[in-house]
Motif scaffolding. Structure first.
Motif, PDB file in Angstrom:
ATOM      1  N   SER A  60       0.842  -1.188   0.000  1.00 37.40           N
ATOM      2  CA  SER A  60       0.000   0.000   0.000  1.00 37.40           C
ATOM      3  C   SER A  60       0.879   1.240   0.000  1.00 37.40           C
ATOM      4  O   SER A  60       2.002   1.227   0.529  1.00 37.40           O
ATOM      5  CB  SER A  60      -0.948   0.019   1.203  1.00 37.40           C
ATOM      6  N   LEU A 109      -8.647  -8.115  -2.554  1.00 32.45           N
ATOM      7  CA  LEU A 109      -9.419  -7.060  -3.216  1.00 32.45           C
ATOM      8  C   LEU A 109      -8.610  -5.770  -3.106  1.00 32.45           C
ATOM      9  O   LEU A 109      -8.289  -5.321  -2.005  1.00 32.45           O
ATOM     10  CB  LEU A 109     -10.785  -6.885  -2.543  1.00 32.45           C
ATOM     11  N   ASP A 110      -8.237  -5.196  -4.258  1.00 30.23           N
ATOM     12  CA  ASP A 110      -7.464  -3.952  -4.263  1.00 30.23           C
ATOM     13  C   ASP A 110      -8.397  -2.761  -4.072  1.00 30.23           C
ATOM     14  O   ASP A 110      -9.489  -2.714  -4.648  1.00 30.23           O
ATOM     15  CB  ASP A 110      -6.739  -3.767  -5.606  1.00 30.23           C
ATOM     16  N   PHE A 111      -7.940  -1.796  -3.268  1.00 28.91           N
ATOM     17  CA  PHE A 111      -8.633  -0.521  -3.124  1.00 28.91           C
ATOM     18  C   PHE A 111      -7.746   0.562  -3.740  1.00 28.91           C
ATOM     19  O   PHE A 111      -6.541   0.574  -3.500  1.00 28.91           O
ATOM     20  CB  PHE A 111      -8.894  -0.204  -1.649  1.00 28.91           C
ATOM     21  N   TYR A 112      -8.339   1.451  -4.518  1.00 32.68           N
ATOM     22  CA  TYR A 112      -7.549   2.509  -5.148  1.00 32.68           C
ATOM     23  C   TYR A 112      -8.386   3.767  -5.305  1.00 32.68           C
ATOM     24  O   TYR A 112      -9.625   3.711  -5.352  1.00 32.68           O
ATOM     25  CB  TYR A 112      -6.989   2.057  -6.503  1.00 32.68           C
ATOM     26  N   ASP A 113      -7.712   4.908  -5.349  1.00 38.59           N
ATOM     27  CA  ASP A 113      -8.423   6.181  -5.490  1.00 38.59           C
ATOM     28  C   ASP A 113      -7.453   7.253  -5.967  1.00 38.59           C
ATOM     29  O   ASP A 113      -6.232   7.102  -5.875  1.00 38.59           O
ATOM     30  CB  ASP A 113      -9.060   6.608  -4.171  1.00 38.59           C
ATOM     31  N   CYS A 135     -13.739  -2.568 -11.110  1.00 34.45           N
ATOM     32  CA  CYS A 135     -12.524  -2.173 -11.845  1.00 34.45           C
ATOM     33  C   CYS A 135     -12.723  -0.913 -12.704  1.00 34.45           C
ATOM     34  O   CYS A 135     -12.420  -0.895 -13.888  1.00 34.45           O
ATOM     35  CB  CYS A 135     -12.037  -3.313 -12.728  1.00 34.45           C
ATOM     36  N   THR A 218     -12.642  -0.513  -6.217  1.00 36.78           N
ATOM     37  CA  THR A 218     -12.063  -1.828  -5.950  1.00 36.78           C
ATOM     38  C   THR A 218     -11.904  -2.636  -7.228  1.00 36.78           C
ATOM     39  O   THR A 218     -12.633  -2.437  -8.208  1.00 36.78           O
ATOM     40  CB  THR A 218     -12.944  -2.630  -4.969  1.00 36.78           C
ATOM     41  N   CYS A 219     -10.944  -3.559  -7.198  1.00 35.81           N
ATOM     42  CA  CYS A 219     -10.689  -4.452  -8.323  1.00 35.81           C
ATOM     43  C   CYS A 219      -9.850  -5.613  -7.805  1.00 35.81           C
ATOM     44  O   CYS A 219      -9.123  -5.470  -6.812  1.00 35.81           O
ATOM     45  CB  CYS A 219      -9.943  -3.709  -9.429  1.00 35.81           C
ATOM     46  N   SER A 220      -9.931  -6.763  -8.451  1.00 33.94           N
ATOM     47  CA  SER A 220      -9.145  -7.928  -8.058  1.00 33.94           C
ATOM     48  C   SER A 220      -8.252  -8.390  -9.208  1.00 33.94           C
ATOM     49  O   SER A 220      -8.656  -8.363 -10.370  1.00 33.94           O
ATOM     50  CB  SER A 220     -10.066  -9.096  -7.658  1.00 33.94           C
TER      51      SER A 220
END
Length: 234
Positions: A60, A109-113, A135, A218-220
């Protein structure tokens, strides 16, 4: 049109930094506490070039762009915006606000912003590639420097143009803008006239600290393209 060749890993992601600006950008990288430092924390990325980094599993941290930088052969110097203590390699230090941030927390599970909480200095977008789940493409691709309120503007050295836009928190240092004290929760800390300007221009970006519902994605099992100065989604 650039062609990207991805290497896929079961438990790690690849991020491609792509500079679509007309000028050189010096990406900065700040890992979260205890996370691995990547690429020394910063590097040079000429216009229309890309650079690929493999992210460790469960990593992260945040990425941002610096511009107007000059460094000597020892990597010492200064940037007009996003400077990290006067070094090419940020070595774990964050960028000096205002700076647009691309933030990631990787896992099953990826979190991004994209965040404007620390202000804005250049357009940034995040595009997941071949992941599963929602995604979504996210970013702030409007030029907020052109619509920045006078009190928040950071001017160029010659005073002729706006090179960055500060957050209201950094300028006024009031709890209602910083979401601190009695405003330190999502119930009492609401959008302000300043954050609404950011949100209108960039609906998928964080405009203030508790702007979660419309700003975190979120995306995996994806790889990601982080683009500077992108003004188009495709």
């Amino acid at each position: 049109m650039a062609t990207y060749n991805f290497i896929y890993f079961a438990s790690a992601s690849t991020v491609i930094f792509y500079n679509k600006c007309k000028h050189t950008v010096w990406p900065g990288i700040k890992p979260s506490a205890g996370e691995k430092l990547l690429a020394g924390g910063g590097f040079e990325l000429p216009a229309n070039k890309s650079h690929t980094i493999q992210l460790p599993p469960l990593w992260s941290g945040a990425f941002w762009g610096r511009h107007g930088c000059t460094f000597n052969k020892y990597g010492h110097g200064r940037c007009t915006t996003g400077d990290c203590g006067g070094y090419l390699s940020c070595n774990g230090s964050g960028g000096s606000p205002p700076a647009t941030l691309a933030e990631f927390t990787l896992g099953p599970l990826d979190f991004y912003d994209v965040s404007l909480v620390d202000g804005y200095n250049m357009a940034i977008s995040i595009k997941p590639v071949k992941g599963s789940g929602n995604c979504s493409y996210v970013g702030c691709v409007s030029d907020l420097n052109q619509m920045c309120p006078v009190g928040l503007q950071v001017m160029s050295r010659n005073g002729k143009r706006v090179v960055a836009c500060k957050s209201a928190c950094s300028v006024f240092k009031l709890p209602k803008y910083c979401c601190t004290g009695l405003f330190g929760n999502p119930i009492s800390c609401k959008p302000t006239a300043y954050s609404k300007i950011f949100k209108t221009a960039c609906p998928t970006a964080y405009s203030y600290a508790y702007d979660d519902p419309t700003s975190i994605f979120t995306c995996s099992k994806a790889n990601y393209i982080v683009t500077f100065c992108s003004h188009h989604r495709r």
